[in-house]
Design a protein around this motif. Structure first.
Motif, PDB file in Angstrom:
ATOM      1  N   GLN A 171       0.829  -1.440   0.337  1.00  0.00           N
ATOM      2  CA  GLN A 171       0.120  -0.077  -0.314  1.00  0.00           C
ATOM      3  C   GLN A 171       1.169   1.090  -0.216  1.00  0.00           C
ATOM      4  OE1 GLN A 171      -2.033  -0.342   3.588  1.00  0.00           O
ATOM      5  NE2 GLN A 171      -3.480  -1.934   2.813  1.00  0.00           N
ATOM      6  N   SER A 172       0.329   2.199  -0.661  1.00  0.00           N
ATOM      7  CA  SER A 172       1.310   3.784  -0.747  1.00  0.00           C
ATOM      8  C   SER A 172       1.479   4.200   0.370  1.00  0.00           C
ATOM      9  CB  SER A 172       0.699   4.268  -2.509  1.00  0.00           C
ATOM     10  OG  SER A 172      -1.015   4.318  -1.179  1.00  0.00           O
ATOM     11  N   ALA A 173       0.937   3.642   1.798  1.00  0.00           N
ATOM     12  CA  ALA A 173       0.604   4.834   2.493  1.00  0.00           C
ATOM     13  C   ALA A 173       1.667   4.360   4.126  1.00  0.00           C
ATOM     14  CB  ALA A 173      -0.299   4.914   3.371  1.00  0.00           C
ATOM     15  N   THR A 174       1.727   2.648   3.404  1.00  0.00           N
ATOM     16  CA  THR A 174       3.278   1.568   4.412  1.00  0.00           C
ATOM     17  C   THR A 174       4.553   2.841   4.096  1.00  0.00           C
ATOM     18  OG1 THR A 174       1.879  -0.111   3.761  1.00  0.00           O
ATOM     19  CG2 THR A 174       4.036  -0.409   5.013  1.00  0.00           C
TER      20      THR A 174
END
Length: 121
Positions: free
Chosen positions: A96-99
């Motif tokens: 995930q890009s937020a990780t």
């Protein structure tokens, strides 16, 4: 006894010892596969939040959601452990890009090694 028989027996004994060691390690880690998570979530993070000292961790970075923990073995072994529970390297959450990019964060923490190696970055 011929030399090749001694060598064969020695290899067999070493193989048995290696397998026994691997089994012992597997049983040890199976006992508590969450040991590192427990240290970070039950000690490091609460200590950082309550008093500003992350012990037994060297650092807790709440903004980037990780802790740095010194491994008990060897002078240059540190572990970056996410503050958010991630089940393993195969976790879809890592994609995930937020990780956070844990590899890049670990690379930036290499300054922890400088005192032991006299390196400068």
């Amino acid at each position: 006894m011929p030399t090749h028989r001694r060598a064969t027996r020695l290899v067999a004994v070493l193989l048995v010892l290696v397998i026994a060691g691997m089994l012992a390690a597997a049983l040890h880690f199976k006992k508590n596969s969450d040991a590192l998570w427990q240290i970070v979530s039950e000690k490091c993070l609460p200590h950082q939040q309550s008093g500003g000292e992350p012990a037994p961790c060297q650092r807790v970075d709440q903004r980037h959601r990780y802790a740095m923990l010194k491994d008990m073995h060897g002078p240059l072994q540190y572990l970056l452990i996410p503050l958010d529970r991630i089940t393993g390297i195969e976790s879809p959450r890592l994609l995930q890009s937020a990780t956070p990019n844990y590899f890049a964060l670990a690379w930036n923490e290499r300054t922890l090694l400088a005192p032991a190696t006299r390196l400068t970055y």
